[in-house]
Scaffold this motif. Structure first.
Motif, PDB file in Angstrom:
ATOM      1  N   GLY A 121       0.794  -1.218   0.000  1.00 10.39           N
ATOM      2  CA  GLY A 121       0.000   0.000   0.000  1.00 10.39           C
ATOM      3  C   GLY A 121       0.828   1.271   0.000  1.00 10.39           C
ATOM      4  N   GLY A 122       2.145   1.121   0.073  1.00  8.15           N
ATOM      5  CA  GLY A 122       3.022   2.286   0.062  1.00  8.15           C
ATOM      6  C   GLY A 122       2.946   3.135   1.312  1.00  8.15           C
ATOM      7  N   THR A 123       2.595   2.532   2.449  1.00 13.56           N
ATOM      8  CA  THR A 123       2.387   3.313   3.675  1.00 13.56           C
ATOM      9  C   THR A 123       3.565   3.232   4.651  1.00 13.56           C
ATOM     10  OG1 THR A 123       1.182   1.446   4.639  1.00 13.56           O
ATOM     11  CG2 THR A 123      -0.123   3.155   3.541  1.00 13.56           C
ATOM     12  N   ILE A 124       4.638   2.537   4.282  1.00 13.10           N
ATOM     13  CA  ILE A 124       5.862   2.544   5.088  1.00 13.10           C
ATOM     14  C   ILE A 124       6.912   3.316   4.310  1.00 13.10           C
ATOM     15  CG2 ILE A 124       7.698   1.152   6.121  1.00 13.10           C
ATOM     16  CD1 ILE A 124       5.707  -1.078   6.547  1.00 13.10           C
ATOM     17  N   ASP A 125       7.470   4.343   4.945  1.00 12.96           N
ATOM     18  CA  ASP A 125       8.392   5.231   4.250  1.00 12.96           C
ATOM     19  C   ASP A 125       9.817   4.706   4.208  1.00 12.96           C
ATOM     20  OD1 ASP A 125       6.705   7.716   3.695  1.00 12.96           O
ATOM     21  OD2 ASP A 125       6.320   7.374   5.819  1.00 12.96           O
ATOM     22  N   ALA A 126      10.238   4.003   5.247  1.00 14.16           N
ATOM     23  CA  ALA A 126      11.623   3.519   5.291  1.00 14.16           C
ATOM     24  C   ALA A 126      11.705   2.270   6.152  1.00 14.16           C
ATOM     25  CB  ALA A 126      12.558   4.597   5.851  1.00 14.16           C
ATOM     26  N   VAL A 127      12.680   1.441   5.831  1.00 10.37           N
ATOM     27  CA  VAL A 127      12.992   0.271   6.649  1.00 10.37           C
ATOM     28  C   VAL A 127      14.459   0.364   7.035  1.00 10.37           C
ATOM     29  CG1 VAL A 127      13.457  -1.159   4.604  1.00 10.37           C
ATOM     30  CG2 VAL A 127      12.989  -2.250   6.804  1.00 10.37           C
ATOM     31  N   VAL A 128      14.751   0.049   8.302  1.00 11.74           N
ATOM     32  CA  VAL A 128      16.105   0.148   8.828  1.00 11.74           C
ATOM     33  C   VAL A 128      16.623  -1.250   9.126  1.00 11.74           C
ATOM     34  CG1 VAL A 128      17.531   1.000  10.726  1.00 11.74           C
ATOM     35  CG2 VAL A 128      15.678   2.416   9.825  1.00 11.74           C
ATOM     36  N   ALA A 129      17.803  -1.558   8.611  1.00 11.99           N
ATOM     37  CA  ALA A 129      18.445  -2.846   8.870  1.00 11.99           C
ATOM     38  C   ALA A 129      19.771  -2.605   9.573  1.00 11.99           C
ATOM     39  CB  ALA A 129      18.669  -3.622   7.576  1.00 11.99           C
ATOM     40  N   ALA A 130      20.036  -3.409  10.612  1.00 10.17           N
ATOM     41  CA  ALA A 130      21.216  -3.181  11.441  1.00 10.17           C
ATOM     42  C   ALA A 130      22.363  -4.139  11.184  1.00 10.17           C
ATOM     43  CB  ALA A 130      20.827  -3.261  12.921  1.00 10.17           C
ATOM     44  N   SER A 131      22.164  -5.131  10.337  1.00  9.22           N
ATOM     45  CA  SER A 131      23.218  -6.128  10.135  1.00  9.22           C
ATOM     46  C   SER A 131      23.030  -6.824   8.797  1.00  9.22           C
ATOM     47  CB  SER A 131      23.169  -7.178  11.251  1.00  9.22           C
ATOM     48  OG  SER A 131      21.963  -7.934  11.162  1.00  9.22           O
ATOM     49  N   PRO A 132      24.092  -7.431   8.272  1.00  3.75           N
ATOM     50  CA  PRO A 132      23.941  -8.200   7.030  1.00  3.75           C
ATOM     51  C   PRO A 132      22.922  -9.330   7.162  1.00  3.75           C
ATOM     52  CG  PRO A 132      26.249  -7.705   7.412  1.00  3.75           C
ATOM     53  CD  PRO A 132      25.518  -7.276   8.652  1.00  3.75           C
ATOM     54  N   SER A 133      22.827  -9.957   8.344  1.00  7.83           N
ATOM     55  CA  SER A 133      21.847 -11.033   8.506  1.00  7.83           C
ATOM     56  C   SER A 133      20.423 -10.494   8.408  1.00  7.83           C
ATOM     57  CB  SER A 133      22.059 -11.758   9.845  1.00  7.83           C
ATOM     58  OG  SER A 133      22.027 -10.859  10.928  1.00  7.83           O
ATOM     59  N   ALA A 134      20.184  -9.287   8.917  1.00  7.80           N
ATOM     60  CA  ALA A 134      18.859  -8.676   8.768  1.00  7.80           C
ATOM     61  C   ALA A 134      18.566  -8.373   7.300  1.00  7.80           C
ATOM     62  CB  ALA A 134      18.771  -7.402   9.604  1.00  7.80           C
ATOM     63  N   VAL A 135      19.581  -7.951   6.556  1.00  2.17           N
ATOM     64  CA  VAL A 135      19.403  -7.692   5.124  1.00  2.17           C
ATOM     65  C   VAL A 135      18.990  -8.970   4.400  1.00  2.17           C
ATOM     66  CG1 VAL A 135      20.526  -6.983   2.990  1.00  2.17           C
ATOM     67  CG2 VAL A 135      21.065  -5.802   5.116  1.00  2.17           C
ATOM     68  N   ARG A 136      19.639 -10.063   4.737  1.00  2.00           N
ATOM     69  CA  ARG A 136      19.297 -11.332   4.074  1.00  2.00           C
ATOM     70  C   ARG A 136      17.863 -11.741   4.372  1.00  2.00           C
ATOM     71  NH1 ARG A 136      24.843 -12.159   5.384  1.00  2.00           N
ATOM     72  NH2 ARG A 136      24.381 -13.155   7.374  1.00  2.00           N
ATOM     73  N   ARG A 137      17.397 -11.481   5.582  1.00  2.00           N
ATOM     74  CA  ARG A 137      16.003 -11.792   5.912  1.00  2.00           C
ATOM     75  C   ARG A 137      15.047 -10.859   5.174  1.00  2.00           C
ATOM     76  NH1 ARG A 137      13.434 -15.422   7.066  1.00  2.00           N
ATOM     77  NH2 ARG A 137      12.185 -14.573   8.779  1.00  2.00           N
ATOM     78  N   ILE A 138      15.418  -9.599   5.051  1.00  2.00           N
ATOM     79  CA  ILE A 138      14.588  -8.671   4.287  1.00  2.00           C
ATOM     80  C   ILE A 138      14.484  -9.136   2.839  1.00  2.00           C
ATOM     81  CG2 ILE A 138      14.538  -6.333   3.302  1.00  2.00           C
ATOM     82  CD1 ILE A 138      15.646  -5.349   6.005  1.00  2.00           C
ATOM     83  N   ALA A 139      15.610  -9.544   2.260  1.00  2.00           N
ATOM     84  CA  ALA A 139      15.614 -10.013   0.880  1.00  2.00           C
ATOM     85  C   ALA A 139      14.755 -11.256   0.714  1.00  2.00           C
ATOM     86  CB  ALA A 139      17.044 -10.287   0.428  1.00  2.00           C
TER      87      ALA A 139
ATOM     88  N   THR B 219      12.125 -12.164   2.683  1.00  2.00           N
ATOM     89  CA  THR B 219      10.738 -12.101   3.149  1.00  2.00           C
ATOM     90  C   THR B 219       9.978 -10.831   2.789  1.00  2.00           C
ATOM     91  OG1 THR B 219      11.386 -11.160   5.302  1.00  2.00           O
ATOM     92  CG2 THR B 219      11.320 -13.573   5.127  1.00  2.00           C
ATOM     93  N   LEU B 220      10.660  -9.732   2.462  1.00  2.00           N
ATOM     94  CA  LEU B 220       9.950  -8.469   2.307  1.00  2.00           C
ATOM     95  C   LEU B 220       9.967  -7.877   0.901  1.00  2.00           C
ATOM     96  CD1 LEU B 220      10.837  -6.504   5.580  1.00  2.00           C
ATOM     97  CD2 LEU B 220       8.850  -7.958   5.097  1.00  2.00           C
ATOM     98  N   LEU B 221      10.781  -8.379   0.019  1.00  5.39           N
ATOM     99  CA  LEU B 221      10.828  -7.794  -1.325  1.00  5.39           C
ATOM    100  C   LEU B 221       9.569  -8.130  -2.108  1.00  5.39           C
ATOM    101  CD1 LEU B 221      14.547  -8.373  -2.360  1.00  5.39           C
ATOM    102  CD2 LEU B 221      13.513  -6.428  -1.170  1.00  5.39           C
ATOM    103  N   PRO B 222       9.097  -7.226  -2.960  1.00  6.23           N
ATOM    104  CA  PRO B 222       9.684  -5.911  -3.250  1.00  6.23           C
ATOM    105  C   PRO B 222       9.313  -4.875  -2.186  1.00  6.23           C
ATOM    106  CG  PRO B 222       7.723  -6.210  -4.575  1.00  6.23           C
ATOM    107  CD  PRO B 222       7.932  -7.511  -3.825  1.00  6.23           C
ATOM    108  N   LEU B 223      10.192  -3.894  -2.002  1.00  2.00           N
ATOM    109  CA  LEU B 223       9.940  -2.855  -1.012  1.00  2.00           C
ATOM    110  C   LEU B 223       9.086  -1.725  -1.565  1.00  2.00           C
ATOM    111  CD1 LEU B 223      13.449  -2.521   0.694  1.00  2.00           C
ATOM    112  CD2 LEU B 223      11.426  -3.748   1.532  1.00  2.00           C
ATOM    113  N   GLY B 224       8.904  -1.669  -2.872  1.00  9.36           N
ATOM    114  CA  GLY B 224       8.099  -0.615  -3.461  1.00  9.36           C
ATOM    115  C   GLY B 224       8.710   0.748  -3.205  1.00  9.36           C
ATOM    116  N   SER B 225       7.906   1.670  -2.689  1.00 11.00           N
ATOM    117  CA  SER B 225       8.387   3.033  -2.438  1.00 11.00           C
ATOM    118  C   SER B 225       9.120   3.170  -1.110  1.00 11.00           C
ATOM    119  CB  SER B 225       7.212   4.012  -2.469  1.00 11.00           C
ATOM    120  OG  SER B 225       6.289   3.702  -1.427  1.00 11.00           O
ATOM    121  N   CYS B 226       9.188   2.094  -0.337  1.00 10.44           N
ATOM    122  CA  CYS B 226       9.865   2.118   0.962  1.00 10.44           C
ATOM    123  C   CYS B 226      11.376   2.202   0.758  1.00 10.44           C
ATOM    124  CB  CYS B 226       9.503   0.864   1.746  1.00 10.44           C
ATOM    125  SG  CYS B 226      10.322   0.698   3.327  1.00 10.44           S
ATOM    126  N   ARG B 227      12.033   3.158   1.419  1.00 10.49           N
ATOM    127  CA  ARG B 227      13.474   3.324   1.288  1.00 10.49           C
ATOM    128  C   ARG B 227      14.206   2.424   2.275  1.00 10.49           C
ATOM    129  NH1 ARG B 227       9.490   7.231   0.526  1.00 10.49           N
ATOM    130  NH2 ARG B 227      10.266   9.025  -0.633  1.00 10.49           N
TER     131      ARG B 227
END
Length: 290
Positions: A216-234, A236-244
């Motif tokens: 829905g484009g209602t999250i403006d940004a996502v913050v990741a604190a570690s490479p392991s968090a990035v891998r989980r984002i990749a 489970t959460l992609l595509p991020l759409g307009s979320c930075r």
């Protein structure tokens, strides 16, 4: 610290923090004070090391004065030390003899260690990462204990070894998908003075709720604190759409780039102020909130 011209840019912005409530609270509290709406989606968690005997043997050797240096590379390692001290019925400072110097990477780890009576002799200021610590490290034939995650990158161990250190690396904890198994999760409480605000935790989203918000484009940004968090984002959460996507530290940003996630900003220092400044830089030149 966030720059004055960045603070207004966060007003009304919805920021997803991919940490559990206890680890996210300091950042969430600051973002709320700046007018943003923090949201939580814990993606990774931490369990005690499966091989407790190896960790205990290393800590016994540390207490006996076998190491010139103890290198603490994360707040999670600090939690391990706090749990081990409690398990042994000693104050945390008793784990580290006076002759052993302590090095760490980030300001938060340093603050917590010193709050429990463990002085820190060496910590990078400009580049708060394994690379930054290795750059500061003086070449010398010293013995080093390096307790770390099971998935820790070899850069710190290899960098110290290249400077002449005899490094004993031991697994202190396991990084797992959230949530950790009951009874195995690291739960040591950080000192109240450095653990962040006691305010109520922000709203925690489920994965399905997060997906709907992203779509829905209602999250403006996502913050990741570690490479392991990035891998989980990749995963489970992609595509991020307009979320930075905002990274905490260069290793996290590099992992995101390697996985094809555009990095809108990288926090220069891994602190709530540094992250808020990075978020502010993303939105400073944009118009009104949609």
């Amino acid at each position: 610290m966030p720059r004055p011209d960045d603070l207004g840019a966060l007003g009304g912005r919805r920021v997803l923090i991919t940490r559990s409530a206890d680890r996210a609270r300091p950042l969430a509290s600051l973002l709320s004070s700046l007018g943003a709406e923090p949201l939580l989606l814990p993606l990774i968690d931490f369990e005690r090391a499966a091989d407790q005997s190896a960790l205990d043997h290393a800590l016994d050797a540390l207490a006996a004065g076998a190491f010139d240096w103890l290198v603490v590379s994360s707040i999670t390692t600090v939690r391990v030390l706090l749990e081990k001290a409690a398990e042994r019925g000693t104050p945390p400072a008793a784990l580290v003899p006076a002759r052993t110097r302590v090095a760490t990477i980030g300001p938060s780890s340093r603050q917590i260690l010193e709050a429990v009576g463990i002085p820190v002799a060496l910590a990078p200021v400009d580049i708060q990462s394994a690379e930054g610590l290795v750059d500061l490290w003086a070449a010398a034939p010293v013995s080093v204990l390096l307790p770390q995650a099971d998935i820790a990158a070899p850069a710190l161990r290899e960098g110290l070894a290249a400077k002449g250190a005899a490094v004993t690396a031991v697994i202190a904890y396991h990084t797992v998908d959230f949530p950790a198994r009951p009874g195995l999760r690291l739960e040591a409480e950080l000192p109240a003075a450095v653990g962040g605000s006691t305010a109520a935790a922000p709203q925690e989203l489920s994965p399905s709720q997060t997906r709907r918000e992203l779509d829905g484009g209602t999250i403006d940004a996502v913050v990741a604190a570690s490479p392991s968090a990035v891998r989980r984002i990749a995963a489970t959460l992609l595509p991020l759409g307009s979320c930075r996507f905002v990274a905490i530290g260069r290793p996290t940003a590099a992992e995101a780039a390697a996985l094809g996630i555009p990095v809108a900003a990288t926090a220069k220092v891994p602190t709530p102020d540094g992250i808020a400044a990075a978020l502010g830089s993303v939105f400073a030149n944009e118009g009104t909130i949609r």
